[in-house]
Design a protein around this motif. Structure first.
Motif, mmCIF file in Angstrom:
data_model
loop_
_atom_site.group_PDB
_atom_site.id
_atom_site.type_symbol
_atom_site.label_atom_id
_atom_site.label_comp_id
_atom_site.label_asym_id
_atom_site.label_seq_id
_atom_site.Cartn_x
_atom_site.Cartn_y
_atom_site.Cartn_z
ATOM 1 N N THR A 106 0.826 -1.318 -0.186
ATOM 2 C CA THR A 106 -0.008 -0.047 -0.053
ATOM 3 C C THR A 106 0.810 1.209 0.084
ATOM 4 O OG1 THR A 106 -0.088 -0.134 2.522
ATOM 5 C CG2 THR A 106 -1.956 -1.123 0.913
ATOM 6 N N LEU A 135 4.869 7.084 -3.606
ATOM 7 C CA LEU A 135 4.737 8.227 -2.869
ATOM 8 C C LEU A 135 5.754 9.207 -2.532
ATOM 9 C CD1 LEU A 135 2.593 9.692 -1.231
ATOM 10 C CD2 LEU A 135 3.356 8.325 0.738
ATOM 11 N N PRO A 187 -5.024 5.194 -1.876
ATOM 12 C CA PRO A 187 -4.349 6.071 -2.709
ATOM 13 C C PRO A 187 -3.019 5.474 -3.286
ATOM 14 C CG PRO A 187 -4.760 6.953 -0.472
ATOM 15 C CD PRO A 187 -5.003 5.788 -0.491
#
Ligand code: ATP
Ligand code: MG
Length: 466
Positions: free
Chosen positions: A192, A440, A422
């Motif tokens: 994630t 990210l 996200p």
């Protein structure tokens, strides 16, 4: 023992083909295991030596003598040879049986899930399994004979196949030449959080797209010269653009950037004050900038024509024209609908002109080293010119609210089925689609990486001219 009994019961209930398959199961299991290096040689050899030791010390007679009597105590030299060979081979057979049975069970489960998913032909047969191959420790490749099914049928049945495999599918792809469909699946879930990758590990045209369950995925501007970044709000579009711009800024020292953000310019604020970068926060400036890009595109085309070459890859590197052409232009537009829909109060003729230039860049930019990257929440034809969209061959699509948006970007509903995480997206490169977790890179992290190049920083000029 119980296992052996049920094995012999199974044999008695079978027809000839099934009998042959069952008899050859240990051998097939063993070959598979040796071929893909999954055989635990050390443990098997240890078991063989232990059995041999039992024979040498006659312990086997003591323990099993009553049960097997004469068999364990052969008199002739040949009999002894057979007994010792049997001991040495026995652990291999047990392992082969175990592996073979595992594969057999998996095949049965796959066939059941294909049948439940509706992949059955008129004769009630499901696509046959051509093989199951390990890709790495956690990932396998299942190869199915496609028969009369299209690869899309397998994509539609993805969830069912996933639950049948008890795993997560990374990719479903077709080999037209072999008439097979390959399904890459893994026991691992997607991460994630994936961090930004050091651009120095990549060449100047490549970028890190994200991680799948089993590997890292990179893209490059040669195979996907223009990109579409789509998805509903909060999916990670602007974060992905930040990742791309930072990567190319650090890695491609002669690329110039035009960053258009009509949602107030906030997303690209961190790139202001960087040499080689123009941050465009409003429609008027965007149109001015696009006009100058059009002039540059035409100039670049003329140089190609003059040199009688089709694209920048064929132009001589050490000429001044070569240096000019090889310095790329990267045009990034965050929320392109702002440009096409509202127009920010600019007059409509200017908007039409802006559309035309973007379309020109999308069609001809690749050959002359001008690359276009656009992000949008709304991929419909009003918000994004279809001609521009048709040329955005690389697509990163984050979660979409409904199937129609997903279909308009990917041609299927996969982006609607993505989990609400996200950074979770589908990377589409031509026809190939892969589920990924994008890296990210927060604004602060990006700032830290580019800070030293800013013109306000005294050492910036020296560094950027490196
Ligand atoms: N790859 C990622 N991994 C983990 N979290 C992420 C990732 N990308 C984005 N996020 C989180 O989601 C938030 C929203 O991301 P971002 O602003 O990039 O979305 P967006 O698609 O641009 O949304 P909008 O359409 O509203 O502009 C980020 O602030 C960050 O916290
Ligand atoms: Mg955004």
């Amino acid at each position: 023992m119980g296992k052996e009994n049920s094995y012999s019961r199974m044999l008695s209930e079978m027809n000839f083909v099934q009998f042959y398959e069952a008899m050859s199961l240990p051998v097939r299991g063993l070959i598979h295991s040796i071929k893909f290096n999954t055989i635990p040689f050390e443990s098997i050899l240890l078991s063989s030596s232990t059995l041999f030791l039992f024979h040498a010390t006659k312990l086997d007679l003591l323990i099993l003598g009553k049960l097997f009597g004469e068999i364990l105590n052969p008199m002739s030299g040949f009999g002894k040879f057979i007994k010792i060979s049997g001991y040495l081979v026995f652990p291999f057979i047990v392992w082969g049986l175990y592996e073979g049975a595992k594969i057999q069970r998996l095949k049965k489960r796959i066939e059941e899930s294909l049948a439940i998913a509706g992949l059955r032909n008129v004769f009630g047969k499901v696509p046959t399994i051509a093989g199951i191959y390990p890709v790495d420790k956690e990932t396998n490749k299942l190869v199915l004979n496609r028969s009369s099914y299209a690869v899309g049928d397998f994509v539609k049945a993805r969830d069912r196949i996933e639950s049948g495999l008890n795993s997560y599918i990374d990719d479903i792809r077709e080999s037209r030449l072999k008439g097979t469909v390959e399904i890459i699946y893994s026991s691992l879930t997607l991460p994630t959080k994936v961090s930004f990758r050091d651009p120095e590990l990549l060449d100047s045209k490549s970028f890190f797209v994200g991680a799948t369950r089993s590997k890292e995925v990179t893209g490059d501007l040669d195979s996907t010269p223009h990109l579409l970044v789509a998805g509903q709000t909060g999916g990670g579009k602007s974060t992905f653009l930040r990742n791309l711009i930072t990567t190319f800024y650090l890695n491609s020292k002669n690329t110039k950037f035009t960053l258009i953000d009509l949602k107030g310019g906030l997303e690209f604020q961190l790139f202001e004050e960087l040499p080689r970068v123009s941050v465009i926060p409003n429609i008027e400036r965007a149109i001015e900038e696009l006009n100058s890009l059009q002039k540059e595109l035409i100039r670049r085309m003329e140089i190609l024509k003059k040199n009688k070459v089709k694209d920048i890859a064929n132009i001589k590197e050490n000429s001044s024209e070569g240096t000019f052409l090889r310095s790329r232009r990267l045009v990034v537009v965050d929320e392109i609908a702002e440009l096409f829909l509202a127009g920010g109060g600019a007059d409509s003729s200017k908007i039409i002109q802006a559309r035309r230039i973007l379309s020109l860049i999308a069609r001809q930019g690749r050959a002359v080293g001008i690359n276009l990257i656009v992000a949008t929440q709304r991929p419909d034809s009003k918000s994004l010119d279809p001609q521009v969209k048709a040329n955005l061959v690389g697509v990163i699509c984050f979660q979409m609210q409904n199937d129609s948006s997903s279909i308009s970007v990917l041609g299927n509903g996969r982006a609607t089925d993505l989990p609400s995480i996200p950074g979770r997206a589908i990377w589409k490169e031509g026809p190939k689609m892969t589920e990924i977790q994008t890296p990210l890179l927060s604004t602060q992290e990006a700032e830290a990486l580019i800070e030293k190049f800013k013109v306000s920083n005294s050492s910036a000029m020296e560094m950027s001219s490196k």
